[in-house]
Write a protein that holds these residues in place. Structure first.
Motif, mmCIF file in Angstrom:
data_model
loop_
_atom_site.group_PDB
_atom_site.id
_atom_site.type_symbol
_atom_site.label_atom_id
_atom_site.label_comp_id
_atom_site.label_asym_id
_atom_site.label_seq_id
_atom_site.Cartn_x
_atom_site.Cartn_y
_atom_site.Cartn_z
ATOM 1 N N PHE A 161 0.838 -1.201 0.000
ATOM 2 C CA PHE A 161 0.000 0.000 0.000
ATOM 3 C C PHE A 161 0.871 1.249 0.000
ATOM 4 O O PHE A 161 2.029 1.219 0.432
ATOM 5 C CB PHE A 161 -0.992 0.008 1.175
ATOM 6 N N SER A 162 0.341 2.331 -0.516
ATOM 7 C CA SER A 162 1.085 3.580 -0.648
ATOM 8 C C SER A 162 1.601 4.033 0.708
ATOM 9 O O SER A 162 0.957 3.815 1.743
ATOM 10 C CB SER A 162 0.203 4.673 -1.256
ATOM 11 N N HIS A 163 2.756 4.667 0.690
ATOM 12 C CA HIS A 163 3.446 5.030 1.922
ATOM 13 C C HIS A 163 2.543 5.790 2.880
ATOM 14 O O HIS A 163 1.984 6.838 2.534
ATOM 15 C CB HIS A 163 4.673 5.874 1.577
ATOM 16 N N LEU A 169 -4.618 1.269 2.259
ATOM 17 C CA LEU A 169 -4.672 0.008 3.007
ATOM 18 C C LEU A 169 -6.117 -0.453 3.158
ATOM 19 O O LEU A 169 -6.423 -1.643 2.984
ATOM 20 C CB LEU A 169 -4.023 0.182 4.382
ATOM 21 N N ALA A 170 -7.018 0.473 3.467
ATOM 22 C CA ALA A 170 -8.428 0.121 3.646
ATOM 23 C C ALA A 170 -9.006 -0.481 2.373
ATOM 24 O O ALA A 170 -9.765 -1.466 2.417
ATOM 25 C CB ALA A 170 -9.227 1.352 4.056
ATOM 26 N N SER A 171 -8.653 0.082 1.219
ATOM 27 C CA SER A 171 -9.181 -0.432 -0.043
ATOM 28 C C SER A 171 -8.682 -1.842 -0.330
ATOM 29 O O SER A 171 -9.403 -2.661 -0.919
ATOM 30 C CB SER A 171 -8.788 0.504 -1.200
ATOM 31 N N LEU A 172 -7.462 -2.165 0.082
ATOM 32 C CA LEU A 172 -6.931 -3.517 -0.090
ATOM 33 C C LEU A 172 -7.618 -4.499 0.845
ATOM 34 O O LEU A 172 -7.966 -5.619 0.453
ATOM 35 C CB LEU A 172 -5.418 -3.525 0.166
ATOM 36 N N LEU A 173 -7.804 -4.091 2.073
ATOM 37 C CA LEU A 173 -8.426 -4.977 3.062
ATOM 38 C C LEU A 173 -9.868 -5.314 2.700
ATOM 39 O O LEU A 173 -10.351 -6.427 2.989
ATOM 40 C CB LEU A 173 -8.370 -4.325 4.447
ATOM 41 N N GLU A 174 -10.540 -4.390 2.066
ATOM 42 C CA GLU A 174 -11.950 -4.595 1.722
ATOM 43 C C GLU A 174 -12.153 -5.757 0.758
ATOM 44 O O GLU A 174 -13.208 -6.401 0.773
ATOM 45 C CB GLU A 174 -12.536 -3.315 1.110
ATOM 46 N N LEU A 202 -3.623 3.227 10.884
ATOM 47 C CA LEU A 202 -3.269 1.908 10.360
ATOM 48 C C LEU A 202 -3.625 0.787 11.333
ATOM 49 O O LEU A 202 -4.151 -0.264 10.938
ATOM 50 C CB LEU A 202 -1.774 1.868 10.037
ATOM 51 N N VAL A 203 -3.352 1.014 12.608
ATOM 52 C CA VAL A 203 -3.655 -0.010 13.611
ATOM 53 C C VAL A 203 -5.162 -0.162 13.806
ATOM 54 O O VAL A 203 -5.660 -1.267 14.053
ATOM 55 C CB VAL A 203 -2.944 0.321 14.937
ATOM 56 N N ASP A 204 -5.898 0.924 13.667
ATOM 57 C CA ASP A 204 -7.364 0.844 13.759
ATOM 58 C C ASP A 204 -7.915 -0.054 12.653
ATOM 59 O O ASP A 204 -8.797 -0.896 12.898
ATOM 60 C CB ASP A 204 -7.965 2.240 13.664
ATOM 61 N N LEU A 205 -7.393 0.095 11.438
ATOM 62 C CA LEU A 205 -7.824 -0.756 10.331
ATOM 63 C C LEU A 205 -7.448 -2.215 10.591
ATOM 64 O O LEU A 205 -8.215 -3.130 10.309
ATOM 65 C CB LEU A 205 -7.173 -0.283 9.022
ATOM 66 N N ALA A 206 -6.236 -2.407 11.116
ATOM 67 C CA ALA A 206 -5.792 -3.766 11.421
ATOM 68 C C ALA A 206 -6.718 -4.437 12.425
ATOM 69 O O ALA A 206 -7.048 -5.627 12.295
ATOM 70 C CB ALA A 206 -4.362 -3.728 11.965
ATOM 71 N N GLU A 207 -7.160 -3.679 13.411
ATOM 72 C CA GLU A 207 -8.055 -4.233 14.432
ATOM 73 C C GLU A 207 -9.414 -4.597 13.826
ATOM 74 O O GLU A 207 -9.975 -5.661 14.124
ATOM 75 C CB GLU A 207 -8.230 -3.211 15.557
ATOM 76 N N GLN A 208 -9.900 -3.735 12.952
ATOM 77 C CA GLN A 208 -11.191 -4.000 12.311
ATOM 78 C C GLN A 208 -11.156 -5.279 11.468
ATOM 79 O O GLN A 208 -12.139 -6.014 11.394
ATOM 80 C CB GLN A 208 -11.583 -2.825 11.410
ATOM 81 N N HIS A 209 -10.010 -5.550 10.827
ATOM 82 C CA HIS A 209 -9.902 -6.676 9.897
ATOM 83 C C HIS A 209 -9.098 -7.845 10.478
ATOM 84 O O HIS A 209 -8.686 -8.719 9.745
ATOM 85 C CB HIS A 209 -9.280 -6.201 8.589
ATOM 86 N N ARG A 210 -8.893 -7.849 11.781
ATOM 87 C CA ARG A 210 -8.228 -8.948 12.494
ATOM 88 C C ARG A 210 -6.831 -9.246 11.931
ATOM 89 O O ARG A 210 -6.458 -10.392 11.710
ATOM 90 C CB ARG A 210 -9.105 -10.206 12.468
ATOM 91 N N CYS A 211 -6.052 -8.186 11.701
ATOM 92 C CA CYS A 211 -4.675 -8.340 11.207
ATOM 93 C C CYS A 211 -3.699 -8.435 12.383
ATOM 94 O O CYS A 211 -3.834 -7.719 13.382
ATOM 95 C CB CYS A 211 -4.261 -7.132 10.364
#
Length: 399
Positions: A161-163, A169-174, A202-211
């Motif tokens: 994902f872009s720097h 990152l959100a678009s990839l996780l979706e 970034l960590v908020d997205l990780a938590e939402q998607h169980r990363c």
């Protein structure tokens, strides 16, 4: 005799590749890298008889010259000898390994830690120790080479994902399978750019998607957070980061690396990572120096305060001269020149005026971002700054 026999040997394709590589020839011609210092004293080095102010080292706190660090290294050498001469999986660990690991884990707010003989190995292990074929590693495209090597060895699929872009990152996780195991690899401080990772988003997205989250904080430790506890502590996110890895060769004035996390994670990594199973253990002096530096970091906060005072002063000078610092927020401050030629001549003029730096060009940085990389230390003195300022003004005036 031996040399003449070697020279008469028929050349093979690998010989031809090495002799014809243009970048190797350029580096050799201009001697940009691997310069040999005959002497070192604090922020000063002597190269080819020329005294220079070191402005390229990652020794942010300047503790390698601290009396407590030097004494600790001497004591460990006398007590334990020069090394353990093997991997801990074969020869076992030593008391000094355990002491350092326990203190590092406590400092970082984690249950356990494992130290490696190189930071590169530690960052590789932060991936290979956990990701495997069938998993997906989501990684900031500006991550350090060690992490990319770990990803390749893990055999996991990879999404870049872009720097520092949470939206990308959100678009990839979706679009990824919600059931697929995912590892998010990010840095606390990106050493070439000087940027602080956008951990909250970034960590908020990780938590939402169980990363699973792996944070390389080699350049954040000792620099950010209370008492230099790093980027996770800086944002109050230590509990949400699964693994914190990094190096002992920056703020901790030694050589080696570490991975810290929950006890079960570290034990799993020790038995699944080739970097921990097959690499030699950190030496007694290395461990003792890092441990002493870690204690100094907590007992003498003035080193971190000096670092940031020096950073603000240096950044103000670069801003005054109109130099592009890639919006660095940390003591790792690039001077972006834009082309390889401009970067080379800027570097050369700093060298002429007594300042040691290095250049980084594409593909090490994106096209158009060729730069001179500089880094500030708590040990840079008033006299150092006079030399640095004079050199920068000279180099900038010649652009």
């Amino acid at each position: 005799m031996i040399r003449s026999l070697f020279q008469s040997k028929a050349r093979n394709p690998i010989h031809e590749r090495c002799s014809s590589d243009s970048f190797t020839q350029l580096r050799s011609k201009y001697a940009l890298y691997y310069r040999i210092a005959e002497k070192q004293n604090g922020t000063r080095v002597t190269v080819d008889g020329k005294d220079l102010v070191m402005l390229a080292s990652n020794e942010y706190l300047g503790l390698s010259q601290h009396p407590k660090v030097i004494e600790a290294g001497k004591t460990a050498l006398e007590k334990w000898g020069s090394g353990t001469m093997g991997a801990r999986s074969a020869n076992g660990g030593r008391g000094f390994h355990r002491e350092l690991e326990e203190e590092l884990a406590d400092f970082l707010g984690k249950q356990a830690c494992h130290v490696f003989s190189a930071g590169y190995l530690a960052c590789m292990a932060s991936i290979t120790g956990f990701a495997q074929r069938g998993d997906c590693v989501l990684v900031d495209k500006n991550m350090h080479s060690s992490v990319w090597d770990g990803i390749r060895l893990s055999m996991a699929s990879v999404e870049r994902f872009s720097h520092n872009s949470a939206s990308h990152l959100a678009s990839l996780l979706e679009v990824l399978d919600p059931q697929q195991a995912k590892l998010l690899a990010i840095e606390g401080v990106y050493s070439m750019e000087g940027h602080i990772g956008d951990l909250p988003a970034l960590v908020d997205l990780a938590e939402q998607h169980r990363c699973f989250v792996s944070l390389d904080d080699a350049h954040g430790l000792g620099v950010l957070g209370e008492n230099g506890r790093g980027t996770a502590a800086h944002f109050g996110l230590t509990e949400k980061i699964d693994i914190i890895c990094g190096s002992l060769s920056k703020s901790l004035a030694s050589t080696g690396g570490f991975v810290a996390g929950d006890a079960e994670l570290i034990e799993f990594m020790r038995t699944h990572s080739k970097q921990s199973i097959f690499s030699a253990a950190i030496s007694p002096a290395q461990a003792a120096c890092a441990q002493a530096a870690l204690r100094v970091l907590q007992e003498e906060p003035e080193w971190n305060q000096r670092l940031w005072a020096n950073t603000r002063r240096y950044k103000a000078l670069l801003d005054e001269l109109g130099l592009d610092t890639w919006q660095s927020e940390t003591p790792a401050i690039p001077i972006v020149l834009g082309t390889r030629e401009k970067a080379y001549y800027f570097w050369k003029r700093l060298w002429e005026k007594g300042v040691f730096t290095i250049i980084s060009t594409a593909p090490g940085v994106p096209p158009g971002k060729d730069l001179v990389r500089t880094a500030i230390s708590a040990r840079h003195s008033e006299e150092d700054f006079e030399i640095i300022e004079s050199a920068l003004r000279y180099a900038a005036s010649k652009m």
